[in-house]
Scaffold this motif. Structure first.
Motif, PDB file in Angstrom:
ATOM      1  N   ASP A   3       1.181  -1.117  -0.040  1.00  0.00           N
ATOM      2  CA  ASP A   3      -0.039  -0.120   0.299  1.00  0.00           C
ATOM      3  C   ASP A   3       1.398   1.218   0.306  1.00  0.00           C
ATOM      4  O   ASP A   3       2.277   1.228   0.540  1.00  0.00           O
ATOM      5  CB  ASP A   3      -0.761   0.165   1.506  1.00  0.00           C
ATOM      6  N   PHE A   4       0.588   2.178  -0.840  1.00  0.00           N
ATOM      7  CA  PHE A   4       1.187   3.596  -0.473  1.00  0.00           C
ATOM      8  C   PHE A   4       0.274   4.317  -0.146  1.00  0.00           C
ATOM      9  O   PHE A   4      -1.042   4.853  -0.826  1.00  0.00           O
ATOM     10  CB  PHE A   4       2.204   3.824  -0.977  1.00  0.00           C
ATOM     11  N   ALA A   5       0.605   5.699   0.610  1.00  0.00           N
ATOM     12  CA  ALA A   5      -0.313   6.922   0.212  1.00  0.00           C
ATOM     13  C   ALA A   5      -0.474   7.785  -1.217  1.00  0.00           C
ATOM     14  O   ALA A   5       0.573   8.280  -1.107  1.00  0.00           O
ATOM     15  CB  ALA A   5      -0.155   7.227   1.250  1.00  0.00           C
ATOM     16  N   LEU A   6      -1.197   7.075  -2.394  1.00  0.00           N
ATOM     17  CA  LEU A   6      -1.353   7.837  -3.564  1.00  0.00           C
ATOM     18  C   LEU A   6      -1.768   8.907  -2.914  1.00  0.00           C
ATOM     19  O   LEU A   6      -1.562  10.035  -3.716  1.00  0.00           O
ATOM     20  CB  LEU A   6      -1.816   6.722  -4.817  1.00  0.00           C
ATOM     21  N   ASP A   7      -3.051   9.173  -2.667  1.00  0.00           N
ATOM     22  CA  ASP A   7      -3.057  10.590  -2.614  1.00  0.00           C
ATOM     23  C   ASP A   7      -2.675  11.379  -2.007  1.00  0.00           C
ATOM     24  O   ASP A   7      -2.674  13.202  -2.400  1.00  0.00           O
ATOM     25  CB  ASP A   7      -4.800  10.608  -1.798  1.00  0.00           C
ATOM     26  N   ARG A   8      -1.816  11.150  -0.595  1.00  0.00           N
ATOM     27  CA  ARG A   8      -0.623  12.585  -0.760  1.00  0.00           C
ATOM     28  C   ARG A   8      -0.059  13.227  -1.557  1.00  0.00           C
ATOM     29  O   ARG A   8       0.961  14.194  -1.401  1.00  0.00           O
ATOM     30  CB  ARG A   8      -0.210  11.156   0.360  1.00  0.00           C
ATOM     31  N   LEU A   9      -0.033  12.277  -2.471  1.00  0.00           N
ATOM     32  CA  LEU A   9       1.137  12.255  -4.253  1.00  0.00           C
ATOM     33  C   LEU A   9       0.351  13.191  -4.583  1.00  0.00           C
ATOM     34  O   LEU A   9       0.942  13.983  -5.580  1.00  0.00           O
ATOM     35  CB  LEU A   9       1.441  11.662  -4.633  1.00  0.00           C
ATOM     36  N   VAL A  10      -0.816  13.183  -4.746  1.00  0.00           N
ATOM     37  CA  VAL A  10      -2.019  13.991  -6.061  1.00  0.00           C
ATOM     38  C   VAL A  10      -1.913  15.404  -5.500  1.00  0.00           C
ATOM     39  O   VAL A  10      -2.936  15.684  -4.688  1.00  0.00           O
ATOM     40  CB  VAL A  10      -2.471  13.512  -6.522  1.00  0.00           C
ATOM     41  N   ARG A  15      -6.505  14.866  -8.366  1.00  0.00           N
ATOM     42  CA  ARG A  15      -7.638  14.124  -7.968  1.00  0.00           C
ATOM     43  C   ARG A  15      -9.198  14.560  -7.909  1.00  0.00           C
ATOM     44  O   ARG A  15      -9.773  13.700  -8.659  1.00  0.00           O
ATOM     45  CB  ARG A  15      -7.540  14.661  -6.657  1.00  0.00           C
ATOM     46  N   ALA A  16      -8.929  16.161  -8.404  1.00  0.00           N
ATOM     47  CA  ALA A  16     -10.446  16.738  -8.103  1.00  0.00           C
ATOM     48  C   ALA A  16     -10.630  16.452  -9.727  1.00  0.00           C
ATOM     49  O   ALA A  16     -12.130  15.912 -10.658  1.00  0.00           O
ATOM     50  CB  ALA A  16     -10.787  17.532  -8.346  1.00  0.00           C
ATOM     51  N   PHE A  17      -9.966  16.203 -10.508  1.00  0.00           N
ATOM     52  CA  PHE A  17     -10.399  15.848 -12.360  1.00  0.00           C
ATOM     53  C   PHE A  17     -10.699  14.785 -12.901  1.00  0.00           C
ATOM     54  O   PHE A  17     -10.734  13.677 -12.018  1.00  0.00           O
ATOM     55  CB  PHE A  17      -9.262  16.543 -13.261  1.00  0.00           C
ATOM     56  N   GLU A  18     -11.270  14.816 -13.743  1.00  0.00           N
ATOM     57  CA  GLU A  18     -12.046  13.367 -14.220  1.00  0.00           C
ATOM     58  C   GLU A  18     -11.530  13.225 -15.461  1.00  0.00           C
ATOM     59  O   GLU A  18     -11.292  13.805 -16.352  1.00  0.00           O
ATOM     60  CB  GLU A  18     -13.913  13.721 -13.914  1.00  0.00           C
TER      61      GLU A  18
END
Ligand SMILES: Cc1ncc(COP(=O)(O)O)c(C=O)c1O
Length: 370
Positions: A3-10, A15-18
């Motif tokens: 596991d790694f904290a992907l969100d922390r890197l984005v 993140r908000a973009f679709e």
């Protein structure tokens, strides 16, 4: 898998973009919709293909050359374009499609927290690129299907870095004249870079269409985009370009990606420029195909807009997404426009005669189903 904290890197704006999901290839769509053949009228391609000289050049191209890097910034092509338009080649920058040039410009002038100004219903890539770069897209409603100069001027603030004017506009086909663009540039008065995206300029036959390269002399903050994807029939090779005043071009050059345009694309583009007979034949095709759609629209009682470019739009009495699906079931692919803020509209490219005939028959059947 760890596991790694992907969100922390984005970044939050990524993140908000679709993500945009392009349509699958024809073979997959044919299987999915149970049709033997698909008439694609969704991408605004040139049904005549590339000009003769570009065809000959590609036919003679040596496969061994695929092993070689291209020259890094389109030396010869920029000189050919410079001669054609009487512009110093140092003022020209190539990209992997005009799409990549949009990215170069946003990277050159915007940082997170800045904004760009464009229309709410225009080519969506300006908005997308700004959004996933942390730059706010300020979207000004069209007026009578056209860019609203006064409202765009009002939207410009001290965080505005770039104004994108799609001229002619994809998908409405409306356009500003030379004098309208000139007056807009006067009113912007150097507060922002203004991009005139002229992807469809070569389809415009009216002499009132802007000579934007001349306007660049008066307005050093004007950038002009062109592409080889539309009139020149080289969409599959991905090559576009921009012109700007020397200082603006030097700035964009910093954020451009050298070597992103492939060798074959550069050579085919150089061979294509400037084939008048090809332009005349393409324009004649578009006139005829557009007249056919106008006749269909009149017969079916549909509103049609768009008289410049290689596409037009039709307003349907039914949902565009439902109509799209039913057209697909008949082997015809047009662009459903709900996701581009035009619910109830279809955009149809002016393609080969056989595809236009298939579209007419299929649309008539689909609308008869109610
Ligand atoms: C208005 C407009 N600008 C730019 C582009 C991108 O063109 P290219 O194929 O050169 O990336 C398109 C493509 O559809 C377009 O419609």
């Amino acid at each position: 898998m760890k596991d790694f904290a992907l969100d922390r890197l984005v970044p939050a704006h990524v993140r908000a973009f679709e993500a945009y999901v392009p349509s699958p290839p024809d073979d997959v769509l044919c299987r999915r919709f149970g049709v033997p053949q698909l008439h694609r009228l969704n991408n605004n391609e040139n049904p005549l293909g590339p000009p003769e000289a570009a065809r000959a050049m590609m036919a003679a191209w040596k496969p061994e050359h695929a092993a070689l890097y291209p020259q890094g910034d389109g030396w010869h092509l920029r000189r050919a374009l410079g001669r054609q338009f009487d512009i110093d080649p140092e003022q020209l920058i190539l990209g992997n499609g005009a799409n990549e040039v949009i990215a170069f410009v946003i990277k050159a002038f915007c940082e997170p927290g800045d904004n760009i100004v464009t229309a709410d219903r225009t080519f969506a890539v300006y908005e997308w690129l700004a959004s996933f770069s942390g730059v706010e897209p300020k979207l000004v409603p069209l007026r009578d299907y056209a860019f609203d100069a006064a409202a765009m001027l009002e939207a410009i603030d001290d965080r505005t870095r770039v104004v994108f004017v799609c001229n002619p506009n994809n998908p409405t086909g409306t356009w500003w004249t030379h004098d309208e663009l000139d007056a807009f540039m006067d009113a912007v008065d150097g507060r922002a870079i203004v991009v005139a995206d002229e992807a469809y300029a070569e389809f415009a036959e009216d002499p009132a269409f802007p000579d934007s390269f001349a306007l660049m002399q008066r307005h050093p903050n004007l950038i002009v985009f062109r592409t080889f994807s539309k009139m020149w029939g080289l969409a599959g090779l991905r090559i576009g370009w921009m012109a700007a005043s020397p200082d603006v071009a030097a700035t964009v050059k910093k954020t451009s990606i050298s070597y992103s345009v492939n060798l074959l694309a550069m050579e085919a583009a150089r061979a294509a420029v400037w084939d008048e007979a090809h332009v005349a034949a393409t324009r004649a095709h578009m006139r005829e195909a557009r007249a056919g759609v106008a006749e269909l629209a009149a017969r079916l009682g549909l509103t049609m807009i768009g008289d410049v470019g290689n596409f037009c739009m039709l307003r349907l009495p039914v949902s565009d997404t439902v109509a799209h699906r039913r057209l697909m079931g008949r082997g015809v692919m047009a662009r459903a426009m709900t996701s581009f803020r035009y619910p109830g509209w279809l955009r149809v490219s002016l393609g080969p005669a056989a595809a236009m005939a298939a579209f007419a028959t299929a649309l008539e059947e689909v609308l008869a189903e109610g």
